[in-house]
Scaffold this motif. Sequence first.
Motif, PDB file in Angstrom:
ATOM      1  N   PRO A 370       4.688  -4.168  -8.367  1.00  0.00           N
ATOM      2  CA  PRO A 370       3.402  -3.545  -8.681  1.00  0.00           C
ATOM      3  C   PRO A 370       2.600  -4.433  -9.632  1.00  0.00           C
ATOM      4  O   PRO A 370       3.203  -5.237 -10.351  1.00  0.00           O
ATOM      5  N   PRO A 371       1.279  -4.379  -9.686  1.00  0.00           N
ATOM      6  CA  PRO A 371       0.439  -3.372  -9.001  1.00  0.00           C
ATOM      7  C   PRO A 371      -0.038  -3.763  -7.608  1.00  0.00           C
ATOM      8  O   PRO A 371      -0.549  -2.933  -6.878  1.00  0.00           O
ATOM      9  N   SER A 386       3.338   7.893  -1.606  1.00  0.00           N
ATOM     10  CA  SER A 386       2.527   7.218  -2.620  1.00  0.00           C
ATOM     11  C   SER A 386       3.128   5.879  -3.006  1.00  0.00           C
ATOM     12  O   SER A 386       4.354   5.694  -2.973  1.00  0.00           O
ATOM     13  N   GLY A 388       3.251   4.688  -5.940  1.00  0.00           N
ATOM     14  CA  GLY A 388       4.015   4.852  -7.174  1.00  0.00           C
ATOM     15  C   GLY A 388       5.459   5.236  -6.913  1.00  0.00           C
ATOM     16  O   GLY A 388       6.384   4.692  -7.527  1.00  0.00           O
ATOM     17  N   SER A 389       5.663   6.159  -5.979  1.00  0.00           N
ATOM     18  CA  SER A 389       7.034   6.590  -5.669  1.00  0.00           C
ATOM     19  C   SER A 389       7.826   5.464  -5.001  1.00  0.00           C
ATOM     20  O   SER A 389       9.020   5.304  -5.256  1.00  0.00           O
ATOM     21  N   ALA A 391       7.291   2.244  -5.521  1.00  0.00           N
ATOM     22  CA  ALA A 391       7.560   1.258  -6.576  1.00  0.00           C
ATOM     23  C   ALA A 391       8.751   1.689  -7.424  1.00  0.00           C
ATOM     24  O   ALA A 391       9.601   0.865  -7.790  1.00  0.00           O
ATOM     25  N   ARG A 392       8.846   2.977  -7.737  1.00  0.00           N
ATOM     26  CA  ARG A 392       9.974   3.473  -8.531  1.00  0.00           C
ATOM     27  C   ARG A 392      11.275   3.345  -7.745  1.00  0.00           C
ATOM     28  O   ARG A 392      12.308   2.932  -8.283  1.00  0.00           O
TER      29      ARG A 392
END
Length: 424
Positions: A370-371, A386, A388-389, A391-392
């Motif tokens: 990310p980003p 998403s 974000g999910s 990336a986690r």
Amino acid sequence: MIWLLLGSFVVFLGLRFPIAFALGLSCLLYLVVADIPLIVVPMKMYSGIDVFVLLSIPGFIMAGNLMNQGGLTEKIITFCNRLVGHIRGGLALANIAASMLFAGISGTAISDTASIGSVMIPAMKREGYDAPFACAVTASSSTVGPIIPPSVSMIIAATLTGLSVGKLFLAGAIPGLLLGLSLLGLTYYISRKRKYPVHDRSSLRQIARSFFDTFWALLMTVVILYGIIGGFFTPTEASIVAVIYALLVGLFVYRRLTVKKALVVFLDSMKTSAALMVLIGFANLFGWILIIERLPQAVSAGILDLTGNPYLVLLLINLLLIFVGTFMETIAALLILFPILLNVAMEVGIDPIHFAVVAVLNLMIGLTTPPLGVCLFVAAGIGKTSIGSVARAGFPFLLMSLLVLALVTLFPGLSLWLPELFAD
């Protein structure tokens, strides 16, 4: 004046301009303010793409697209699933194994994510894998592609510096396999911990039948590498051989490819290749301006003033490339930074082939960081989840990739053994 070039480039990136346009507009602004004749724009752009080996890039892109439409990619996925589907998390393991095999033809991480991901991510979701994990596995494994030969990124690195394409291909083989195997191990561990699905073991007959179905797809990699390393044809000629091979297999062996589909593939490949060549042209102009502003000498002096230790120099360069890779597309970063940083590396006695592998591996990791990690966005789009999910979920894979990068950096033999073996 250099700050005008770099500052405007960063601003255009911040405004979400495509990177080719950001490069071109920042160069144009610099040339106008510096009162340099604009005739240098077409001259430098043309000189940047007027390199014979770059003609291999459209060929490998087209070969990968023909594989997708011709059913070769699907055969590879089926074969990998037959091999490892009976292991806990087998579908996820097959995803990575397919990327390792597909890497030998496509040479680009994004095409790997898009092609294999479009099949594997929905299949993994149906099997009970959570969407972020399925996307993270796909995105992370796709970075193996530009390391295992043939590799578009390696071709560009060789073009920029005059290094041997064959040697770079060989140098990427062991690090690429090491990265792929480490991701397989991590995926297996996570799958056991989360109790992801497991399939029945395939019989030897099923595995053998799947292997023979996949044989023509796997043979393409052997033909390409043997032809280049054996001196039978150049990388550019190899890419055309790959196109003809994929076309014939798709039309007459698997019979999944039609003339209509082939025409669509040709058109899509031309669009992708044209966009890439424009990027290379603008990057060459950008690099020329950096040279006349003596930025490479300043960067080299700055790093060497800090330390002359080869390992510390590599550490500093790795940190720089990891940072750059989080927001800049891989090929653009190579075009702008690789020649500059290679000079620094060679000043302290680092082998250029080893350094090229470290740089490409580093920037590949940026595709899942990310980003801006492009592969994360592609996978998240396919998985309808998403960024974000994803990336986690991809964080453990990112750490594993960084560990492999550290090993390849500290032990040059991982990159240099095969080129030295074949040189003898």
